[in-house]
Design a protein around this motif. Structure first.
Motif, PDB file in Angstrom:
ATOM      1  N   UNK A  12       3.780   4.160   7.542  1.00  0.00           N
ATOM      2  CA  UNK A  12       4.730   5.162   8.039  1.00  0.00           C
ATOM      3  C   UNK A  12       4.074   6.547   7.955  1.00  0.00           C
TER       4      UNK A  12
ATOM      5  N   UNK B 227       0.852  -1.188   0.000  1.00  0.00           N
ATOM      6  CA  UNK B 227       0.000   0.000   0.000  1.00  0.00           C
ATOM      7  C   UNK B 227       0.893   1.244   0.000  1.00  0.00           C
ATOM      8  N   UNK B 228       1.093   1.820  -1.168  1.00  0.00           N
ATOM      9  CA  UNK B 228       2.015   2.952  -1.278  1.00  0.00           C
ATOM     10  C   UNK B 228       1.497   3.947  -2.311  1.00  0.00           C
TER      11      UNK B 228
ATOM     12  N   UNK C 232       4.219   5.177   2.349  1.00  0.00           N
ATOM     13  CA  UNK C 232       3.571   3.870   2.514  1.00  0.00           C
ATOM     14  C   UNK C 232       2.608   4.017   3.688  1.00  0.00           C
ATOM     15  N   UNK C 233       1.557   3.179   3.697  1.00  0.00           N
ATOM     16  CA  UNK C 233       0.473   3.462   4.645  1.00  0.00           C
ATOM     17  C   UNK C 233       0.890   3.319   6.114  1.00  0.00           C
TER      18      UNK C 233
END
Lengths: 374, 206
Positions: free
Chosen positions: A272, A140-141, A269-270
């Protein structure tokens, strides 16, 4: 091989897989010296946010610095390869002030730079490698794209009154702050046309494909048209592919406009909460060093991965072996080796350590392992 | 599910009533009890009540996806967040105040008591005036009364506290109101939910 990779931390696995990826795309690993002349950074202070650097005097009396940045050193040492590219990647530590604390922090970075006559293909290659780098961290990015030409095109537009506080306007763009932007523009009596365009610039937010018509509606002037064409070319190349919806447009990304030109991008990214990857085209920096070529690159902050992907460590060891001080060392080593070769994590102690957890606890007695209920 | 950081105290009530107007269940949030987290299952929202100056930190570090915070905190700490909406509540101003009989001696640095160190420094540096900062955390008005400072830089809402202490505003620095802020990464991955919250709030404050 899998079990070897399993023992690596997330950021180490990412670094390894990206090394392989970058090598396959023809990038060479670049190892730089740990220290640079302090004066070199002082001459380029504006490239280093905050301008704070750890300096020390070397044994020969020269004032050196621990590097606060990698790109500067790469550019300084870049060879001018007439019409060809110097393609490099690096894994280096840099030293910068930690946010909110009065001390320096060591930051591990992994980055890639293509120095040379940057063209459409090079831009696409670097953007794709940035996308694949983010993907190697998490599925997820997103990669947010901006273009300096669009932002400066509007800021330098003749429609913006000369007394406008461009610094404040830029701040509003960076924080997507439409309400204070409106006040700023009202204060300098800016016309409705430019106000609407700047507001649009802030609110454009979506996949590159869906944003292009909106960008088209605010362009005026040659530089903005060129920027629009560059973004369109990237879209044509990713359209229909797996990254089509991963590339978004966000003009709140403003890297230093004294060095960057062309496209710039930030990757998230989801898991971080902060930007993980940052990059763009920085021909102006090369020109400052008199190396009349272009450059594009990015850096990924490995430390952010380390902080937000903690390892699942339910157990400190699968087996704890307790042994007497006079135990048969050779036999004990053989017993440990057998368990370790079966893929177990083994720890040996003469007494039970406090605060750690184990799957099993056994005693080594007379050449044998015996279960114990300690 | 997304998390909202709300400032404890005066502003909390106003923010809760705004959230209630757009259909969020804020009934559990009550300053009198010691609970820190409230869940609105129906709307998939968790609320945290934290110290006003900490809201921006919770949002910047991603513990909360969005938050409501005074512009004073954003100007003072400059967190790396998106500022999405001016909620037009909690209106006041950051101002310079002094005792009513204060006369500035320009031959020496001005002694400024404040908790807004950065705002005060930026303001006086724009005037090219040398100052000496005295950092305080509360009851700032006391400093000039005890002659510890010449002036104060503080939030002024109605001016009643100043009046009661024989003080008045001598310069206004910046108007303040509550802002909706969002974590940069959360905004990428929860764009629809955050934009919808922003739009609904914009409608009720219009």
């Amino acid at each position: 091989m899998d079990s070897v990779l399993d023992t690596l931390k997330k950021e180490e696995r990412v670094a390894l897989s990206l090394r392989q990826l970058y090598e396959r795309f023809g990038y060479k690993k670049y190892k730089m010296s740990r220290f640079e002349e302090y004066g070199f950074y002082m001459d380029n202070k504006s490239f280093i946010p905050g301008g704070q650097i750890i300096s020390f005097t070397d044994l020969d009396g020269r004032l050196l610095a621990l590097k606060p940045d990698v790109t500067l050193s790469i550019v300084k040492n870049a060879k001018e390869l007439k019409g060809c590219f110097d393609k490099l990647y690096y894994i280096e530590n840099v030293y910068k002030p930690a946010k909110g604390a009065h001390k320096f922090k060591e930051i591990s970075q992994l980055g890639l730079e293509a120095l040379g006559p940057v063209d459409g293909y090079t831009t696409l290659e670097v953007v794709t490698l940035a996308l694949r780098s983010l993907q190697s961290v998490e599925d997820d990015f997103v990669l947010d794209l901006s273009h300096i030409g669009i932002v400066t095109g509007l800021l330098e537009s003749s429609e913006l009154p000369a007394n406008a506080d461009k610094e404040q306007i830029l701040q509003c763009i960076v924080s997507k702050n439409v309400h204070d932007l409106g006040r700023q523009l009202k204060a300098c009596n800016a016309g409705e046309g430019i106000a609407a365009k700047l507001e649009k610039l802030i609110t454009i937010n979506g996949s590159l494909g869906s944003a292009l018509p909106e960008i088209c509606s605010i362009i005026s002037g040659g530089a903005m048209e060129e920027a629009y064409e560059e973004l369109s070319d990237i879209y044509k190349a990713i359209k229909g592919g797996e990254y089509e919806n991963r590339v978004r447009v966000d003009f709140s990304i403003i890297n230093d406009i004294n060095y960057y030109c062309g496209i710039i991008f930030h990757g998230y990214v989801s898991r971080v909460p902060r930007m993980l990857l940052s990059g763009g085209r920085y021909d102006k920096l090369l020109q400052k060093f008199g190396k009349g070529v272009g450059a594009i690159g990015f850096a990924l902050i490995l430390d952010e991965i380390a902080a937000y992907y903690p390892e699942d460590k339910d157990l400190d060891a699968d087996v704890l072996i307790l042994y007497e001080k006079d135990a048969d060392c050779k036999g004990l080593l053989e017993a440990v080796t057998r368990l370790a070769e079966n893929g177990l994590k083994v720890r040996t102690e003469t007494s039970l350590p406090q605060g750690l957890s184990y799957g099993r606890i056994v005693r080594y007695v007379k050449g044998k392992l015996e279960e114990t209920d300690v | 599910m997304f998390n909202i950081a709300l400032p404890k105290g005066r502003l909390a009530e106003k923010v809760c009533s705004l959230l209630a107007k757009i259909g969020f269940d804020t009934s559990g949030i009550n300053d009198d009890n010691r609970k820190l987290v409230f869940v609105d299952e129906k709307n998939g929202v968790s609320y945290f009540l934290v110290k006003p100056s900490d809201v921006a930190i919770y949002v910047e570090y991603g513990a909360a996806d969005v938050g409501v915070v005074g512009k004073d905190i954003l100007l003072e700490y400059k967190p790396d967040v998106y500022e999405l909406l001016d909620l037009n509540i909690g209106k006041c101003r950051v101002a310079v105040a002094a005792k009513n009989d204060f006369r500035e001696n320009k031959e020496r640095p001005l002694r400024v008591a404040t908790k807004f160190v950065n705002i005060a420094e930026e303001y006086y540096s724009s005037l090219n005036r040398e100052i000496e900062i005295i950092r305080l955390n509360g009851s700032i008005e006391l400093a000039p009364i005890l002659n510890m400072s010449d002036v104060i830089v503080d939030l002024v809402e109605t001016g009643t506290t100043l009046k009661e202490n024989n003080m008045s505003v001598i310069a206004e620095i910046v108007p303040i109101s509550a802002r909706l802020i969002a974590n940069k990464s959360s905004y990428k991955f929860k764009t629809v939910a955050i934009d919808s919250l922003k739009e609904k709030l914009a409608e009720v404050i219009a």
